[in-house]
Scaffold this motif. Structure first.
Motif, PDB file in Angstrom:
ATOM      1  N   TYR A 714       0.800  -1.044  -0.144  1.00 58.20           N
ATOM      2  CA  TYR A 714      -0.002  -0.044  -0.038  1.00 58.20           C
ATOM      3  C   TYR A 714       0.782   1.240  -0.186  1.00 58.20           C
ATOM      4  N   PRO A 715       1.066   2.126  -1.088  1.00 55.54           N
ATOM      5  CA  PRO A 715       1.696   3.193  -1.176  1.00 55.54           C
ATOM      6  C   PRO A 715       1.040   4.330  -0.372  1.00 55.54           C
ATOM      7  N   GLU A 716       2.184   5.315   0.216  1.00 51.90           N
ATOM      8  CA  GLU A 716       1.378   6.424   0.966  1.00 51.90           C
ATOM      9  C   GLU A 716       2.072   8.005   0.343  1.00 51.90           C
ATOM     10  N   THR A 717       1.135   8.848   0.102  1.00 52.19           N
ATOM     11  CA  THR A 717       1.443  10.047  -0.525  1.00 52.19           C
ATOM     12  C   THR A 717       1.003  11.249   0.595  1.00 52.19           C
ATOM     13  N   THR A 718       1.398  12.403   0.260  1.00 50.36           N
ATOM     14  CA  THR A 718       0.846  13.592   1.152  1.00 50.36           C
ATOM     15  C   THR A 718       1.023  14.775   0.081  1.00 50.36           C
ATOM     16  N   ASN A 719       0.524  15.677   0.596  1.00 50.37           N
ATOM     17  CA  ASN A 719       0.203  17.127  -0.268  1.00 50.37           C
ATOM     18  C   ASN A 719      -0.512  16.757  -1.370  1.00 50.37           C
ATOM     19  N   GLY A 720      -1.786  16.298  -1.546  1.00 54.15           N
ATOM     20  CA  GLY A 720      -2.538  15.994  -2.312  1.00 54.15           C
ATOM     21  C   GLY A 720      -2.099  14.945  -3.172  1.00 54.15           C
ATOM     22  N   GLY A 721      -1.130  14.060  -2.870  1.00 51.93           N
ATOM     23  CA  GLY A 721      -0.482  13.002  -3.837  1.00 51.93           C
ATOM     24  C   GLY A 721       0.787  13.362  -4.650  1.00 51.93           C
ATOM     25  N   SER A 722       1.094  14.719  -4.379  1.00 51.13           N
ATOM     26  CA  SER A 722       2.118  15.193  -5.241  1.00 51.13           C
ATOM     27  C   SER A 722       3.456  14.743  -4.520  1.00 51.13           C
ATOM     28  N   GLU A 723       3.556  14.403  -3.294  1.00 51.06           N
ATOM     29  CA  GLU A 723       4.558  13.826  -2.810  1.00 51.06           C
ATOM     30  C   GLU A 723       4.502  12.470  -2.131  1.00 51.06           C
ATOM     31  N   VAL A 768       7.717   1.484   9.953  1.00 54.68           N
ATOM     32  CA  VAL A 768       7.453   2.548   9.926  1.00 54.68           C
ATOM     33  C   VAL A 768       6.215   2.823  10.229  1.00 54.68           C
ATOM     34  N   GLN A 769       6.000   4.126  11.099  1.00 57.40           N
ATOM     35  CA  GLN A 769       4.641   4.570  11.412  1.00 57.40           C
ATOM     36  C   GLN A 769       4.035   5.066  10.393  1.00 57.40           C
ATOM     37  N   PHE A 770       2.726   5.205  10.053  1.00 54.86           N
ATOM     38  CA  PHE A 770       2.157   5.563   8.744  1.00 54.86           C
ATOM     39  C   PHE A 770       1.556   7.091   9.236  1.00 54.86           C
ATOM     40  N   LEU A 771       2.071   7.803   8.212  1.00 55.01           N
ATOM     41  CA  LEU A 771       1.806   9.463   8.559  1.00 55.01           C
ATOM     42  C   LEU A 771       0.329   9.631   8.604  1.00 55.01           C
ATOM     43  N   SER A 772      -0.495   9.254   7.618  1.00 54.12           N
ATOM     44  CA  SER A 772      -1.760   9.951   7.452  1.00 54.12           C
ATOM     45  C   SER A 772      -2.808   9.120   8.564  1.00 54.12           C
ATOM     46  N   ASP A 773      -2.424   8.147   9.235  1.00 59.03           N
ATOM     47  CA  ASP A 773      -3.280   7.453  10.484  1.00 59.03           C
ATOM     48  C   ASP A 773      -2.450   7.234  11.521  1.00 59.03           C
ATOM     49  N   PRO A 774      -2.703   7.570  12.536  1.00 58.04           N
ATOM     50  CA  PRO A 774      -1.960   7.368  13.856  1.00 58.04           C
ATOM     51  C   PRO A 774      -2.396   6.065  14.264  1.00 58.04           C
ATOM     52  N   GLY A 775      -1.321   5.135  14.640  1.00 62.75           N
ATOM     53  CA  GLY A 775      -1.525   3.901  15.180  1.00 62.75           C
ATOM     54  C   GLY A 775      -1.284   2.658  14.329  1.00 62.75           C
ATOM     55  N   THR A 776      -1.041   3.333  13.128  1.00 64.74           N
ATOM     56  CA  THR A 776      -0.852   2.197  11.996  1.00 64.74           C
ATOM     57  C   THR A 776       0.795   2.144  11.348  1.00 64.74           C
ATOM     58  N   PHE A 777       1.156   0.997  11.323  1.00 59.66           N
ATOM     59  CA  PHE A 777       2.476   0.680  10.912  1.00 59.66           C
ATOM     60  C   PHE A 777       2.765  -0.013   9.723  1.00 59.66           C
ATOM     61  N   GLN A 778       3.953   0.162   8.999  1.00 56.95           N
ATOM     62  CA  GLN A 778       3.898  -0.751   7.811  1.00 56.95           C
ATOM     63  C   GLN A 778       5.423  -0.954   7.599  1.00 56.95           C
ATOM     64  N   PRO A 779       5.787  -2.262   6.800  1.00 59.79           N
ATOM     65  CA  PRO A 779       6.989  -2.345   6.543  1.00 59.79           C
ATOM     66  C   PRO A 779       7.440  -1.769   5.437  1.00 59.79           C
ATOM     67  N   ARG A 780       8.795  -1.202   5.268  1.00 59.15           N
ATOM     68  CA  ARG A 780       8.891  -0.261   4.325  1.00 59.15           C
ATOM     69  C   ARG A 780      10.610  -0.619   4.146  1.00 59.15           C
ATOM     70  N   ASN A 781      11.067  -0.646   2.874  1.00 59.66           N
ATOM     71  CA  ASN A 781      12.441  -0.489   2.645  1.00 59.66           C
ATOM     72  C   ASN A 781      13.088   0.876   2.916  1.00 59.66           C
ATOM     73  N   VAL A 782      14.124   0.897   3.794  1.00 54.40           N
ATOM     74  CA  VAL A 782      14.573   2.443   3.929  1.00 54.40           C
ATOM     75  C   VAL A 782      15.922   2.502   3.512  1.00 54.40           C
ATOM     76  N   GLY A 783      16.693   3.423   3.783  1.00 56.21           N
ATOM     77  CA  GLY A 783      18.050   3.650   3.180  1.00 56.21           C
ATOM     78  C   GLY A 783      18.980   2.571   3.708  1.00 56.21           C
ATOM     79  N   ASN A 784      20.236   2.702   2.858  1.00 58.91           N
ATOM     80  CA  ASN A 784      21.136   1.620   3.160  1.00 58.91           C
ATOM     81  C   ASN A 784      21.832   1.825   4.711  1.00 58.91           C
TER      82      ASN A 784
END
Length: 959
Positions: A714-723, A768-784
């Motif tokens: 599930y992707p996450e965007t902000t600023n109306g989907g621009s970021e 990683v904590q999901f920005l748009s919904d407090p209390g939700t967490f998601q596996p993500r690849n982060v930086g090296n």
């Protein structure tokens, strides 16, 4: 299963028959190893001097002699090795004298004879120490001979004695402080899922020690091991041929003053079979799992239509209980039974093992906290703001029923083994919480009620064989292991009343019911060929093989919400589903159900993964003191997914999500500084892959904590989907491992080692904590990322202080690490935008799940002659990043938990038939806490649980 049961029954009958035949004789059994390498010696002559009765060791280095009762001298001889004479070997009628770990030393003269008393070799772990000293990789372990001496009842208790190993939750193994993602547990060398198939590690406390031969912990990689680990691989090797006839019954218990016999304990009425670890249908879903059920909008206008009557029938079928009750709790208790033996015949030897384990444990957490905090909006404000506060009590009852059975057959040149394992686990939870919400402008207080039940089952079969040709020049082995596992969470129930009015609304959260099911099939097979040969005029070993694994999963969540219409409540959750409150022709604005899984169910998915692997390795000694092990492993990994996203705009039908072809080179160099000292250098490459759950669109709620796991697709965007904050492209992690280790081995298991390690991680997976919904967490690849660390281990007798302390041992393992993650562009931007005045945001941070330090230390007392063993052990792990923050969602860290435990074991009788143990856990009465941590702000509680101090005891009797 029926054939296996009949075979075991037949073997038991044969055992009793053989007992009558050989009642006048006794048996001498033993195992002989090469002192330098720890390898079993084949073809060694074993002679009872007084009788001129002899035997020859088989390819496992084992022998058996049947002799009349008496006291004998046993001579052990082999060409090019020093002859041994074991004196005072006592043989009693109908009993077995086990001579384990007989070590033979190479001696070209063959003229020397070493004489030792037989009793002196019964309490050693010399063979395993030799294996550790000469192992191609960094490894540690504990053997069956130690189990017998110290009286540990299960594998979880025993493996804690291995340096660098810690146990999480009393069940799961962590190596070098790295969590489940980077630690792997295997059974008899095979990848077998545990009760939680999303974990890499098997639940360790279900294996009684009297069916285990060894537990081996590999801390560095060789090409014959699976590539998906970094911290270590823990291999539980079950016995195939017990040294002697065993039949043992055990009883255990535990008492926690804060949890047991507590009248405030919370529970609820479940099914009649909860005590066996599964539901009897009391919690069954009233729809039968259908998705073509009528909905409220279709029937409200005509309640008496066929669809309306079906709707009402389903509605009235939901269990009426929605809240727990307070009553006194019981203490922990457990039972275990095991038996085993080997039966020698002229051409074959049979062996069998069987064990049954039952545990019923109760936990009660009072004043438990599950909170959410966030950074304030203003740059000049630093103190964290509360979003949600949840505080209350909840009770847990956990039942584990496990059964193991094994049968083995050995001929002159082959060995076959069939193992069967079944586990059944049921866990019931009930909680009552005070809830306070200040998030999103909704300010209210509420009373919350939770009921949960989870049942898990695992059935696994292992069939294996090993064949030797031309003595031990060629070894061919094969294994195949099918496994079925399931998880069912029937009827998770959630209710929340707004205070003080006892209203129920969408703002506070509607009553909810959840059914979750998971079915998984696994098939794993492997084959290995080993050729012992000579290179550079020294022994060498060529090994190659292949493996294949297939995993298939079906997952489904069906959840319901219950709008309450104009129904009035008193605050009693068990009145909500009363018949007079439900929707009907005469009560059209009554309580009704709304299925969340219609028309789109992102929580229904199918997935499968295949792994094909092949490897080759060469172990050689290019110089007298140098051993080199070079290898290459190749794995082709494919993962497929069928499912849909939350709004149905993306539909996958067995789409390939991962297609990884990886090469994993290994290099291990061991330089023998002295006979008892090694310098090891290794460079290897491994991987960590996302689980089925992580590579999905699933949303999995934990109702008690209120936290939700969201699949990594599930992707996450902000600023109306621009970021774009996360693109939904979850991939595997590649890891490079470099280790340097100096180690020194001494007598009686004493050892010292100093290690340095460095690991690099390419796109590690973190939660990683999901920005748009407090209390939700998601596996993500982060930086090296990278981890560098130092490890110091020692086990030393306190005899150097005074000879009277020779049975006291000080064991310490200290690990200090520094980790670093290069933040992704989106994470760095989010931290910069939410930075406070005076806060400097770097482009790096620490790695999630990696502790900055780990301390394991303890003093133990071992007197094998008297049968006493005791120890006090301390463990602490430094503050560890748990969930990665994003934007105003700040990082969470585990608070160091200071664990101080004491255990005492006593074996009674020369044959150690009776064993008793006593222990105290969490003597310091510390809490387990996770906190939100932010710049110049006071830490705030994320999770707080008080496990209390637990006294445990056990008693077992062999007959």
């Amino acid at each position: 299963m029926l054939k296996l049961s009949l075979a075991l029954v037949l073997l038991v009958l044969l055992q009793f028959l053989s007992a009558f035949v050989f009642a006048q004789n006794g048996i001498i059994r033993g195992a002989i190893y090469e002192e330098k390498t720890g390898e079993p010696l084949y073809g060694v002559s074993v002679l009872v001097k007084e009788l001129s009765t002899g035997a020859i060791t088989d390819f496992d280095g084992k022998f058996e002699l049947q002799v009349a009762p008496g006291i004998y001298t046993v001579q052990v001889s082999y060409i090019s090795y020093t002859t041994l004479e074991l004196t005072t070997v006592v043989v009693n009628a109908g009993q077995v004298n086990v001579l384990n770990d007989i070590l033979m030393k190479e001696d070209a003269s063959e003229l020397e004879t070493v004489t030792v008393q037989a009793a002196a070799i019964r309490t050693t772990e010399s063979a395993l120490m030799s294996v550790k000293r000469n192992s191609p990789n960094v490894m540690d372990g504990i053997s069956a001979s130690t189990f017998r001496q110290i009286g540990d009842g299960d594998a979880a208790s025993a493996v804690k004695r291995v340096t660098g190993v810690s146990i999480e939750g009393g069940k799961y193994v962590y190596v070098r402080g790295l969590g489940d993602r980077y630690t792997k547990t295997v059974l008899n060398g095979m990848d077998v899922p545990g009760l939680d198939p999303d974990r890499n590690t098997i639940q360790m406390d279900i294996f009684p020690t009297n069916v285990i031969d060894n537990i081996i912990v590999s801390k560095s990689f060789t090409s014959d091991l699976p590539a998906d680990f970094t911290g270590g691989v823990v291999d539980i090797e079950t016995k195939d041929f017990p040294e002697e006839k065993t039949m043992r019954l055990g009883i255990s218990g535990g008492l926690n003053p804060s949890m047991h016999f507590n009248s405030n304990y919370i529970t609820y009425q479940g099914g009649k079979t909860d005590w066996l670890g599964f539901d009897d249908g009391t919690r069954a879903i009233p729809t039968g799992g259908r998705s073509n059920i009528p909905q409220f909008g279709q029937v409200v206008g005509n309640p008496n239509s066929p669809a309306g009557l079906d709707y009402q029938n389903i509605l009235s079928g939901f269990n009426k209980t929605m809240g727990g009750v307070r009553q006194s709790s019981l203490m922990d208790f457990g039972l275990s039974f095991s038996l085993g033996n080997q039966i020698a015949r002229p051409k074959v030897t049979w062996g069998y093992n069987a064990a049954v384990t039952y545990k019923n444990e109760t936990e009660f957490y009072q004043n438990a906290e599950f909170n959410l905090f966030a950074k304030p909006i203003g740059q000049g404000e630093t103190e964290l703001e509360s979003l949600e506060k949840q505080r209350g009590d909840y009770g847990v009852n956990n039942v584990l029923l496990g059964g193991m059975a094994g049968i083995a057959l050995k001929t002159n040149a082959s060995k076959y083994k069939l193992n069967f394992l079944h586990l059944q686990n049921g866990e019931s939870k009930a909680g009552i919480f005070d809830f306070e919400n200040t998030n999103l402008g909704a300010n209210f207080e509420a009373k919350q009620y939770n009921l949960e039940y989870s049942q898990r089952a695992l059935t696994s079969i292992l069939l294996s064989g090993v064949h030797y040709f031309n003595g031990r020049d060629w070894e061919v082995s094969w294994k195949i292991a099918p496994t079925l596992s399931s998880i069912e969470d029937p009827d998770i129930r959630f209710t929340r009343f707004r205070l003080p009015t006892n209203n129920v609304s969408t703002e506070v959260g509607l009553p909810a019911r959840i059914w979750r099911t998971l079915q998984e099939e696994n098939l794993v097979g492997r084959g290995d060929i080993t050729r012992n040969l000579g290179m550079f005029n020294r022994d060498a070993k060529l090994k190659f093989g292949g493996s294949y694994s297939f995993k298939h999963r079906l997952f489904n969540i069906q959840s319901f919400q219950f709008p309450t219409g104009d129904t009035q409540f008193t605050g009693d959750p068990n009145q909500i589903m009363n018949n007079e409150n439900l929707f009907s022709a005469s009560n059209r604005n009554g309580i009704r159900y709304n299925p969340d899984f219609i028309p789109i169910n992102p929580n229904e998915y199918e997935a499968y993964a295949t792994t094909m692997g092949g490897y080759g390795s060469l172990e050689l000694n290019p110089a007298e003191k140098l051993k080199a092990v070079v290898g290459l492993r190749v794995e082709q990994f494919n993962q497929f997914y069928t499912g849909t996203n939350q709004n149905g705009t993306i539909v996958y039908d067995l789409v390939e999500m991962l297609d990884d072809l990886d090469f994993f080179p290994t290099l291990n160099l061991i330089y023998n500084l002295k006979e008892n000292q090694n310098l090891r250098v290794s460079a290897t490459r491994t991987t960590a892959r996302p689980s089925f759950k992580e590579l999905s669109y699933a949303e999995i709620l934990d109702p008690i904590t209120g936290r939700t796991f969201i699949g990594g697709l599930y992707p996450e965007t902000t600023n109306g989907g621009s970021e774009v904050l996360w693109d939904g492209n979850l991939t595997s992690t590649r890891i490079n491992n470099f280790d340097v280790r100096w180690e020194m081995f001494q007598q009686r298991g004493e050892m010292f080692s100093v290690s340095a390690f460095y690991k690099t991680f390419e796109r590690p997976i973190e939660i990683v904590q999901f920005l748009s919904d407090p209390g939700t967490f998601q596996p993500r690849n982060v930086g090296n990322g990278a981890v560098a660390g130092l490890e110091f281990e020692f086990r030393k007798s306190l005899k150097f202080i005074t000879p009277s302390l020779e049975n006291f041992f000080w064991t310490t393992n200290l690990t200090v690490t520094e980790s670093q993650i290069k933040m992704s562009e989106s994470e760095l931007r989010s931290r910069t935008l939410s930075a406070k005045e005076g806060e400097v945001v770097n482009d790096t941070r620490v790695m999630a799940g990696q502790a900055p330090y780990i301390v394991n230390t303890g003093i133990s007392y071992n007197n094998f002659t008297s049968g006493w063993e005791a120890g006090i052990f301390y463990n602490v792990q430094g503050p560890t990043l748990n969930f990665v923050g994003f934007g105003n969602r700040t990082d969470t860290y585990t608070v160091p938990f200071h664990a101080l435990n004491f255990n005492l074991n006593k074996s009674f009788g020369a044959d150690e038939r009776i064993q008793a143990n006593f222990g105290v856990e969490n003597i310091l009465n510390d809490k387990r806490e996770v906190v939100f941590s932010s710049f110049e702000a006071q830490d705030q509680i994320f999770t707080s649980l008080a496990p209390g101090t637990r006294v445990k005891f056990g008693f077992s009797f062999a007959f």
